[in-house]
Design an enzyme around this catalytic site. Structure first.
Site, PDB file in Angstrom:
ATOM      1  N   GLY A 151       9.682   1.921  -9.021  1.00 18.79           N
ATOM      2  CA  GLY A 151      10.770   1.610  -9.801  1.00 18.79           C
ATOM      3  C   GLY A 151       9.823  -0.147 -10.680  1.00 18.79           C
ATOM      4  O   GLY A 151       9.839  -0.258 -10.036  1.00 18.79           O
TER       5      GLY A 151
ATOM      6  N   GLU B 288       2.647  -5.417   4.973  1.00 19.38           N
ATOM      7  CA  GLU B 288       1.993  -4.563   6.415  1.00 19.38           C
ATOM      8  C   GLU B 288       3.140  -3.844   6.728  1.00 19.38           C
ATOM      9  O   GLU B 288       3.470  -3.216   7.817  1.00 19.38           O
ATOM     10  CB  GLU B 288       1.231  -5.374   7.731  1.00 19.38           C
ATOM     11  CG  GLU B 288       0.066  -5.764   7.543  1.00 19.38           C
ATOM     12  CD  GLU B 288      -0.755  -7.099   8.573  1.00 19.38           C
ATOM     13  OE1 GLU B 288       0.314  -7.076   9.115  1.00 19.38           O
ATOM     14  OE2 GLU B 288      -2.098  -7.466   8.083  1.00 19.38           O
ATOM     15  N   ARG B 289       4.468  -4.623   6.528  1.00 16.13           N
ATOM     16  CA  ARG B 289       5.528  -4.176   6.866  1.00 16.13           C
ATOM     17  C   ARG B 289       6.963  -4.406   5.657  1.00 16.13           C
ATOM     18  O   ARG B 289       6.456  -5.236   4.956  1.00 16.13           O
ATOM     19  CB  ARG B 289       5.898  -4.325   8.182  1.00 16.13           C
ATOM     20  CG  ARG B 289       5.943  -5.834   7.898  1.00 16.13           C
ATOM     21  CD  ARG B 289       6.279  -6.273   9.521  1.00 16.13           C
ATOM     22  NE  ARG B 289       6.110  -7.435   9.707  1.00 16.13           N
ATOM     23  CZ  ARG B 289       5.195  -8.978   9.577  1.00 16.13           C
ATOM     24  NH1 ARG B 289       3.833  -7.708   9.590  1.00 16.13           N
ATOM     25  NH2 ARG B 289       5.716  -9.590   9.254  1.00 16.13           N
TER      26      ARG B 289
ATOM     27  N   ASP C 102       9.589  -2.917  -7.891  1.00 14.77           N
ATOM     28  CA  ASP C 102      10.654  -4.104  -8.342  1.00 14.77           C
ATOM     29  C   ASP C 102      10.791  -4.460  -6.899  1.00 14.77           C
ATOM     30  O   ASP C 102      11.299  -5.532  -6.629  1.00 14.77           O
ATOM     31  CB  ASP C 102      11.458  -3.864  -8.558  1.00 14.77           C
ATOM     32  CG  ASP C 102      11.295  -3.622 -10.552  1.00 14.77           C
ATOM     33  OD1 ASP C 102      11.011  -4.030 -11.185  1.00 14.77           O
ATOM     34  OD2 ASP C 102      11.991  -2.355 -10.189  1.00 14.77           O
TER      35      ASP C 102
ATOM     36  N   PRO D  49       1.347  -1.061   0.056  1.00 13.47           N
ATOM     37  CA  PRO D  49      -0.084   0.468  -0.192  1.00 13.47           C
ATOM     38  C   PRO D  49       1.139   1.131  -0.167  1.00 13.47           C
ATOM     39  O   PRO D  49      -0.048   2.072  -0.008  1.00 13.47           O
ATOM     40  CB  PRO D  49      -0.754  -0.326   1.284  1.00 13.47           C
ATOM     41  CG  PRO D  49      -0.317  -0.807   2.017  1.00 13.47           C
ATOM     42  CD  PRO D  49       0.383  -1.641   0.904  1.00 13.47           C
TER      43      PRO D  49
ATOM     44  N   ARG E 245       9.593   9.541  -4.342  1.00 12.05           N
ATOM     45  CA  ARG E 245       8.527   8.378  -4.293  1.00 12.05           C
ATOM     46  C   ARG E 245       6.968   8.866  -5.037  1.00 12.05           C
ATOM     47  O   ARG E 245       6.583   8.349  -5.902  1.00 12.05           O
ATOM     48  CB  ARG E 245       8.782   7.566  -3.607  1.00 12.05           C
ATOM     49  CG  ARG E 245       7.539   6.021  -3.831  1.00 12.05           C
ATOM     50  CD  ARG E 245       8.315   5.462  -2.521  1.00 12.05           C
ATOM     51  NE  ARG E 245       9.194   4.618  -2.716  1.00 12.05           N
ATOM     52  CZ  ARG E 245       9.761   4.093  -1.446  1.00 12.05           C
ATOM     53  NH1 ARG E 245       8.916   4.275   0.148  1.00 12.05           N
ATOM     54  NH2 ARG E 245      10.733   3.244  -1.624  1.00 12.05           N
TER      55      ARG E 245
ATOM     56  N   ASP F  80      19.135  -4.551  -7.256  1.00 13.72           N
ATOM     57  CA  ASP F  80      17.604  -4.239  -7.941  1.00 13.72           C
ATOM     58  C   ASP F  80      16.936  -3.592  -7.352  1.00 13.72           C
ATOM     59  O   ASP F  80      15.566  -3.310  -6.721  1.00 13.72           O
ATOM     60  CB  ASP F  80      16.719  -5.475  -7.167  1.00 13.72           C
ATOM     61  CG  ASP F  80      17.048  -7.449  -7.803  1.00 13.72           C
ATOM     62  OD1 ASP F  80      18.079  -7.298  -8.718  1.00 13.72           O
ATOM     63  OD2 ASP F  80      16.356  -8.346  -7.457  1.00 13.72           O
TER      64      ASP F  80
ATOM     65  N   ASP G 137      19.488   5.650  -7.280  1.00  9.82           N
ATOM     66  CA  ASP G 137      18.281   4.477  -6.914  1.00  9.82           C
ATOM     67  C   ASP G 137      18.370   5.137  -5.417  1.00  9.82           C
ATOM     68  O   ASP G 137      16.387   5.559  -5.414  1.00  9.82           O
ATOM     69  CB  ASP G 137      18.975   3.788  -6.710  1.00  9.82           C
ATOM     70  CG  ASP G 137      18.310   2.662  -7.389  1.00  9.82           C
ATOM     71  OD1 ASP G 137      17.534   3.111  -7.846  1.00  9.82           O
ATOM     72  OD2 ASP G 137      18.435   1.734  -8.042  1.00  9.82           O
TER      73      ASP G 137
ATOM     74  N   GLU H  47      11.783  -8.641  -2.549  1.00  6.34           N
ATOM     75  CA  GLU H  47      11.818  -9.639  -1.248  1.00  6.34           C
ATOM     76  C   GLU H  47      11.126 -10.753  -1.222  1.00  6.34           C
ATOM     77  O   GLU H  47      11.909 -11.945  -0.841  1.00  6.34           O
ATOM     78  CB  GLU H  47      10.322  -8.950  -0.566  1.00  6.34           C
ATOM     79  CG  GLU H  47      11.021  -7.702   0.132  1.00  6.34           C
ATOM     80  CD  GLU H  47      10.095  -7.685   1.508  1.00  6.34           C
ATOM     81  OE1 GLU H  47       9.368  -7.792   1.493  1.00  6.34           O
ATOM     82  OE2 GLU H  47      10.039  -6.155   1.960  1.00  6.34           O
TER      83      GLU H  47
HETATM   84  P1  ADP Z   1       8.404   1.455  -5.179  1.00  4.16           P
HETATM   85  O1  ADP Z   1       8.932   1.435  -6.173  1.00  4.16           O
HETATM   86  O2  ADP Z   1       7.552   2.731  -4.871  1.00  4.16           O
HETATM   87  O3  ADP Z   1       9.895   1.692  -3.970  1.00  4.16           O
HETATM   88  P2  ADP Z   1       8.545  -1.002  -3.336  1.00  4.16           P
HETATM   89  O4  ADP Z   1       8.293  -2.100  -3.834  1.00  4.16           O
HETATM   90  O5  ADP Z   1      10.287  -0.781  -3.986  1.00  4.16           O
HETATM   91  O6  ADP Z   1       8.435   0.175  -4.194  1.00  4.16           O
HETATM   92  O7  ADP Z   1       8.768  -0.997  -2.337  1.00  4.16           O
HETATM   93  C1  ADP Z   1       8.934  -0.361  -1.264  1.00  4.16           C
HETATM   94  C2  ADP Z   1       9.209  -0.880   0.530  1.00  4.16           C
HETATM   95  O8  ADP Z   1       7.841  -0.580   0.743  1.00  4.16           O
HETATM   96  C3  ADP Z   1       9.875  -2.252  -0.381  1.00  4.16           C
HETATM   97  O9  ADP Z   1      11.400  -2.515  -0.025  1.00  4.16           O
HETATM   98  C4  ADP Z   1       9.076  -2.994   0.684  1.00  4.16           C
HETATM   99  O10 ADP Z   1       9.587  -4.259   1.887  1.00  4.16           O
HETATM  100  C5  ADP Z   1       8.555  -2.218   1.468  1.00  4.16           C
HETATM  101  N1  ADP Z   1       7.085  -2.385   2.045  1.00  4.16           N
HETATM  102  C6  ADP Z   1       6.128  -2.736   1.875  1.00  4.16           C
HETATM  103  N2  ADP Z   1       4.668  -3.437   2.755  1.00  4.16           N
HETATM  104  C7  ADP Z   1       5.300  -2.228   3.507  1.00  4.16           C
HETATM  105  C8  ADP Z   1       4.207  -1.319   3.949  1.00  4.16           C
HETATM  106  N3  ADP Z   1       2.566  -2.065   4.459  1.00  4.16           N
HETATM  107  N4  ADP Z   1       4.817  -0.389   4.982  1.00  4.16           N
HETATM  108  C9  ADP Z   1       6.290   0.605   4.843  1.00  4.16           C
HETATM  109  N5  ADP Z   1       6.915  -0.850   3.711  1.00  4.16           N
HETATM  110  C10 ADP Z   1       6.743  -1.615   2.898  1.00  4.16           C
HETATM  111 MG    MG Z   2      11.967   0.186  -4.257  1.00  2.67          MG
END
Ligand code: ADP
Ligand code: MG
Length: 404
Positions: A110, A52-53, A78, A20, A182, A381, A175, A83
């Protein structure tokens, strides 16, 4: 062009992980607004799980009962797929787990793999919502190809699996520095590039690689599987397919999708195939490697998919399972203008045609980077990893990708 595609039935029982907070924070509404009905109409049953995190997706991939799922699809950038890949590779049954078809819907800032998948499908370049709809359509089609993974080894003896890129210097700095932009979506890289250009610097390090004179033959890369092998992993159970019921879980009741045990403490070491091309990091590189004479760089970028970002076609000749690392580096001495020209040309994948003598491109199967600058950033990545000596080798077709 040699990409192994196999017509299969639709993927079913898709676990769809939505972050989210990725991109502009609209991944969930983008999914419900643009993709969900498409999946329902195509008869692709899916369970939405809201992450969630950080590391939640990694834990889900590590702990999930994979006999329940025909594909793991992420709607994020990505980072979330990174993960999932590493969660799968940390499992005792990694060898079969990593065969689970993986899919991606662009919901982050990204979205390089999503853009690459769209590019491989041969369609005209698009971005934002159009890219999302295209990737949703390709997901409904359910074609599966093999996907190269690169094993990345750090001095700490930490090992990671990467599906997209290994970067150091300018690109890695952009990056990470651009994470704070973002909210502007994919434009974050343009903003970050301009900011970094203003404070262009040189990065000292030693670079060596194992070159590939010719693309390795298909047999060397990944032996083709009979189509039935793909089918069996994606085969719709007739009873499920006819009574498909899309289940939607919000963050309050999202955890039936994989016994999501919260794992505290150190991350388990990833398993995976042996890195037969690499010598121990403390020893010299093997004799058949090329050691780059220069030690002053502006950037090093190792790509294994076509796109570095939605509108950055860094490796136009790349295929998902070509078994190649497309290695680029830019030597120190390049002017800001020439570097900007390279990044502008990259939008159409025309940066090599600029003829810039500071830009080097070579196809390799393994590489080693030993940064000498005391501080810096290395990304895998798009995610920052331990800064220090690092080496990597490609494992052709180790994973599978729902692609076009
Ligand atoms: P973006 O391209 O916007 O950076 P990503 O898929 O790379 O999107 O996500 C960024 C990070 O958000 C990931 O490293 C992931 O671990 C983290 N993430 C996933 N879910 C949550 C969440 N609920 N709250 C905060 N961070 C999260
Ligand atoms: Mg990212």
């Amino acid at each position: 062009d040699g990409v192994l595609y196999s017509e299969v039935r639709r993927p079913c029982r898709v676990m769809l992980l939505v972050n989210p907070h990725s991109g502009k924070g609209q991944a969930l509404s983008l999914f419900t607004g643009h993709v969900q009905r498409m999946l329902t109409e195509a008869g692709v049953p899916h369970t939405v799980v809201i992450t969630e995190r950080q590391n939640h997706a990694r834990e889900l991939a590590r702990e999930a009962d994979l006999s329940q799922w025909d594909a793991l699809v992420i709607m994020s950038g990505d980072g979330l797929l990174f993960e999932v890949v590493n969660g799968l590779m940390e499992r005792e049954d990694w060898e079969s787990a990593i065969q689970t078809p993986l899919g991606i819907l662009p919901g982050g800032s990204g979205n390089a793999l999503a853009a690459s998948i769209h590019y491989y499908s041969g369609s005209q370049p698009v971005s934002s919502e159009e890219l999302l709809v295209s990737c949703g359509f390709l997901l409904c089609k359910g074609l599966v190809s093999r996907l190269d993974l690169v094993s990345v080894n750090m001095a700490s003896s930490q090992r990671l699996f990467s599906f997209l890129s290994l970067a150091w210097g300018f690109v890695a700095d952009v990056d990470i520095e651009s994470e704070k932009y973002r909210h502007v979506g994919a434009a974050r890289f343009t903003v970050g590039t301009l900011v970094r250009l203003a404070s262009l610097r040189v990065y000292q390090g030693r670079l060596a690689y194992l070159p590939v004179d010719e693309p390795p033959s298909r047999a060397e890369v990944s032996p083709p599987l009979p189509a039935s092998a793909f089918c069996s992993s994606l085969l719709c159970r007739p009873s499920k397919a006819s009574s498909h019921q899309n289940t939607f879980h919000n963050s309050c009741n999202s955890n039936n999708a994989g016994k999501a045990r919260r794992v505290d403490g150190p991350t388990p070491a990833p398993r995976g195939p042996a890195d037969s091309l690499l010598a121990p990091l403390e020893q010299p590189v093997p004799g058949d490697w090329t050691v780059v004479a220069e030690e002053d760089f502006v950037l090093m970028l190792a790509m294994y998919q076509a796109h570095l970002g939605e509108d950055m076609l860094a490796a136009p000749g790349s295929a998902p399972d070509d078994g190649l690392i497309h290695l680029f580096y830019v030597k120190a001495g390049i002017s800001r203008t020439a570097l900007l020209r390279i990044f502008l040309a990259m939008e159409k994948g025309a940066h090599l045609a600029t003829g810039c003598p500071y830009l080097v491109y070579v196809k390799v199967r393994a590489l080693r980077l030993e940064p000498l600058s005391p501080k810096g950033v290395i990304t895998v990545d798009g995610e920052a990893v331990d800064y220090g000596p690092v080496q990597a080798q490609v494992h052709g077709g180790l994973a599978r990708l729902v692609s076009g």
